[in-house]
Design a protein around this motif. Structure first.
Motif, PDB file in Angstrom:
ATOM      1  N   PHE A  97       9.598   4.494 -19.356  1.00  0.00           N
ATOM      2  CA  PHE A  97       8.912   3.373 -18.736  1.00  0.00           C
ATOM      3  C   PHE A  97       7.436   3.434 -19.094  1.00  0.00           C
ATOM      4  O   PHE A  97       6.923   4.461 -19.548  1.00  0.00           O
ATOM      5  N   ASP A  98       6.777   2.334 -18.895  1.00  0.00           N
ATOM      6  CA  ASP A  98       5.347   2.250 -19.181  1.00  0.00           C
ATOM      7  C   ASP A  98       4.580   3.053 -18.128  1.00  0.00           C
ATOM      8  O   ASP A  98       4.649   2.746 -16.935  1.00  0.00           O
ATOM      9  N   PRO A  99       3.873   4.118 -18.516  1.00  0.00           N
ATOM     10  CA  PRO A  99       3.136   4.928 -17.546  1.00  0.00           C
ATOM     11  C   PRO A  99       2.053   4.147 -16.805  1.00  0.00           C
ATOM     12  O   PRO A  99       1.581   4.585 -15.760  1.00  0.00           O
ATOM     13  N   ASP A 100       1.672   3.003 -17.364  1.00  0.00           N
ATOM     14  CA  ASP A 100       0.664   2.177 -16.697  1.00  0.00           C
ATOM     15  C   ASP A 100       1.290   1.206 -15.694  1.00  0.00           C
ATOM     16  O   ASP A 100       0.569   0.422 -15.065  1.00  0.00           O
ATOM     17  N   ASN A 101       2.611   1.263 -15.564  1.00  0.00           N
ATOM     18  CA  ASN A 101       3.301   0.398 -14.600  1.00  0.00           C
ATOM     19  C   ASN A 101       3.043   0.905 -13.194  1.00  0.00           C
ATOM     20  O   ASN A 101       3.669   1.870 -12.733  1.00  0.00           O
ATOM     21  N   GLN A 102       2.105   0.268 -12.502  1.00  0.00           N
ATOM     22  CA  GLN A 102       1.706   0.732 -11.183  1.00  0.00           C
ATOM     23  C   GLN A 102       2.761   0.445 -10.116  1.00  0.00           C
ATOM     24  O   GLN A 102       2.813   1.140  -9.097  1.00  0.00           O
ATOM     25  N   PHE A 103       3.586  -0.543 -10.339  1.00  0.00           N
ATOM     26  CA  PHE A 103       4.563  -0.916  -9.317  1.00  0.00           C
ATOM     27  C   PHE A 103       5.525   0.224  -9.012  1.00  0.00           C
ATOM     28  O   PHE A 103       5.797   0.532  -7.843  1.00  0.00           O
ATOM     29  N   ILE A 104       6.038   0.876 -10.059  1.00  0.00           N
ATOM     30  CA  ILE A 104       7.018   1.928  -9.832  1.00  0.00           C
ATOM     31  C   ILE A 104       6.391   3.135  -9.146  1.00  0.00           C
ATOM     32  O   ILE A 104       7.007   3.788  -8.299  1.00  0.00           O
ATOM     33  N   TRP A 105       5.132   3.422  -9.484  1.00  0.00           N
ATOM     34  CA  TRP A 105       4.442   4.529  -8.821  1.00  0.00           C
ATOM     35  C   TRP A 105       4.163   4.204  -7.355  1.00  0.00           C
ATOM     36  O   TRP A 105       4.301   5.063  -6.480  1.00  0.00           O
ATOM     37  N   GLY A 109       5.636   6.171  -4.123  1.00  0.00           N
ATOM     38  CA  GLY A 109       4.734   6.727  -3.117  1.00  0.00           C
ATOM     39  C   GLY A 109       5.026   6.209  -1.726  1.00  0.00           C
ATOM     40  O   GLY A 109       5.086   6.987  -0.756  1.00  0.00           O
ATOM     41  N   VAL A 110       5.233   4.901  -1.603  1.00  0.00           N
ATOM     42  CA  VAL A 110       5.533   4.308  -0.297  1.00  0.00           C
ATOM     43  C   VAL A 110       6.889   4.785   0.201  1.00  0.00           C
ATOM     44  O   VAL A 110       7.052   5.169   1.373  1.00  0.00           O
ATOM     45  N   GLY A 111       7.904   4.785  -0.671  1.00  0.00           N
ATOM     46  CA  GLY A 111       9.242   5.214  -0.270  1.00  0.00           C
ATOM     47  C   GLY A 111       9.268   6.662   0.167  1.00  0.00           C
ATOM     48  O   GLY A 111       9.922   7.010   1.161  1.00  0.00           O
ATOM     49  N   GLY A 151       0.931   5.154   7.871  1.00  0.00           N
ATOM     50  CA  GLY A 151       0.226   3.916   7.572  1.00  0.00           C
ATOM     51  C   GLY A 151      -1.039   4.148   6.769  1.00  0.00           C
ATOM     52  O   GLY A 151      -1.330   3.407   5.816  1.00  0.00           O
ATOM     53  N   MET A 152      -1.788   5.205   7.135  1.00  0.00           N
ATOM     54  CA  MET A 152      -3.035   5.492   6.437  1.00  0.00           C
ATOM     55  C   MET A 152      -2.796   6.014   5.025  1.00  0.00           C
ATOM     56  O   MET A 152      -3.710   5.961   4.185  1.00  0.00           O
ATOM     57  N   ILE A 153      -1.608   6.541   4.754  1.00  0.00           N
ATOM     58  CA  ILE A 153      -1.274   6.963   3.393  1.00  0.00           C
ATOM     59  C   ILE A 153      -0.777   5.781   2.567  1.00  0.00           C
ATOM     60  O   ILE A 153      -1.113   5.629   1.385  1.00  0.00           O
ATOM     61  N   ILE A 154       0.009   4.920   3.205  1.00  0.00           N
ATOM     62  CA  ILE A 154       0.593   3.787   2.492  1.00  0.00           C
ATOM     63  C   ILE A 154      -0.461   2.760   2.077  1.00  0.00           C
ATOM     64  O   ILE A 154      -0.371   2.170   0.995  1.00  0.00           O
ATOM     65  N   THR A 158      -0.718   1.278  -1.668  1.00  0.00           N
ATOM     66  CA  THR A 158      -0.324  -0.115  -1.912  1.00  0.00           C
ATOM     67  C   THR A 158      -1.465  -0.935  -2.501  1.00  0.00           C
ATOM     68  O   THR A 158      -1.263  -1.715  -3.450  1.00  0.00           O
ATOM     69  N   PHE A 159      -2.643  -0.759  -1.945  1.00  0.00           N
ATOM     70  CA  PHE A 159      -3.769  -1.607  -2.352  1.00  0.00           C
ATOM     71  C   PHE A 159      -4.754  -0.892  -3.276  1.00  0.00           C
ATOM     72  O   PHE A 159      -5.803  -1.448  -3.607  1.00  0.00           O
ATOM     73  N   GLU A 160      -4.400   0.351  -3.667  1.00  0.00           N
ATOM     74  CA  GLU A 160      -5.241   1.134  -4.575  1.00  0.00           C
ATOM     75  C   GLU A 160      -6.655   1.311  -4.035  1.00  0.00           C
ATOM     76  O   GLU A 160      -7.638   1.268  -4.788  1.00  0.00           O
ATOM     77  N   PHE A 161      -6.724   1.554  -2.725  1.00  0.00           N
ATOM     78  CA  PHE A 161      -8.028   1.793  -2.104  1.00  0.00           C
ATOM     79  C   PHE A 161      -8.288   3.299  -2.037  1.00  0.00           C
ATOM     80  O   PHE A 161      -8.528   3.863  -0.972  1.00  0.00           O
ATOM     81  N   PHE A 162      -8.217   3.970  -3.198  1.00  0.00           N
ATOM     82  CA  PHE A 162      -8.365   5.419  -3.178  1.00  0.00           C
ATOM     83  C   PHE A 162      -9.819   5.837  -2.969  1.00  0.00           C
ATOM     84  O   PHE A 162     -10.093   6.960  -2.568  1.00  0.00           O
ATOM     85  N   GLU A 163     -10.741   4.937  -3.267  1.00  0.00           N
ATOM     86  CA  GLU A 163     -12.149   5.257  -3.047  1.00  0.00           C
ATOM     87  C   GLU A 163     -12.577   4.723  -1.686  1.00  0.00           C
ATOM     88  O   GLU A 163     -13.504   3.928  -1.558  1.00  0.00           O
TER      89      GLU A 163
END
Length: 240
Positions: A97-105, A109-111, A151-154, A158-163
């Motif tokens: 799969f495409d490593p840049d495919n963010q959906f599967i990651w 992570g959520v699952g 919730g705080m991990i998801i 989901t929204f890529e708010f890592f910063e």
């Protein structure tokens, strides 16, 4: 066949599948480690698969603790989330799969977060059937902390708010610590502390009834005590 018999059969089947699948994965992992020569990508994938199946197997055992109980829906949801995470995990390990495919990651992570949280909740709920009210209060607080942590991990996943701002991660750490503290406290007090066991009432039954009870326990894979407790609950909760 009653609903309880059906549930017992399903649980027994799931237990066998869980043990069987992890046994196969464990055997493959051992063979991968013992195989000589340079460590290949395939061997690494086998070990990752063994780890994945092992973790999922532990979670499934936690989910099964809710079977035949009023909150068994928690275990069912956990099983669904663990199944989805397992499939995605296997795709990540073995698939192309495409490593840049963010959906599967994100889905993985959520699952995984939901599966782990529901496993924790299932384990705690299965421990407190006869617990005192004080322990139940700690349980409710712990379940709240677990939900907040999930919730705080998801949200960042989901929204890529890592910063996120510094206080967000600090707050997550505090709540996570309280979550772990509550889990350890509930488990310790339930298994090694005091609980409302109704003075451990001893029941004397006829040999014929005891033989039927043994047969039911062997068939369902449950303990005699669990079967007697369930029978009494059905008696008192049934129509008068």
């Amino acid at each position: 066949m009653t609903m309880n018999d059906s549930t017992a059969r399903v649980r027994k089947t799931i237990i066998r599948l869980t043990i069987g699948s992890f046994s196969i994965a464990a055997l493959l992992g051992i063979l991968a480690l013992l195989k000589g020569g340079e460590f290949s990508d395939t061997q690494g994938n086998v070990l990752l698969t063994t780890l994945l199946v092992g973790v999922v197997s532990i979670a499934v055992l936690c989910y099964l603790g809710t079977a035949s109980k009023r909150y068994q829906w928690v275990g069912i949801l956990g099983g669904i989330s663990a199944g989805v995470s397992t499939v995605i995990g296997l795709i990540l390990i073995w698939g192309s799969f495409d490593p840049d495919n963010q959906f599967i990651w994100k889905a993985f992570g959520v699952g995984t977060t939901l599966a782990a949280t529901l496993a924790q909740v299932s384990l705690l709920l299965s421990l407190v059937d006869n617990a005192k009210q004080a322990i139940r209060r700690i349980l409710y607080a712990t379940l709240l902390f677990a939900a907040i942590v999930a919730g705080m991990i998801i949200v960042p996943i989901t929204f890529e708010f890592f910063e996120m701002v510094d206080w967000y991660w600090r707050l997550l750490g505090v709540v996570a610590i309280l979550d772990v503290l509550g889990t350890v406290t509930v488990a310790a007090l339930t298994k090694f502390g005091t609980s409302d066991k109704v003075d451990d009432v001893t029941l004397t039954i006829s040999p014929a009834l005891d033989s039927r009870l043994v047969d039911a326990a062997n068939t369902s894979g449950r303990s005699k005590r669990d079967i007697v407790s369930e029978a009494l609950e059905n008696f008192f909760d049934g129509p008068s």
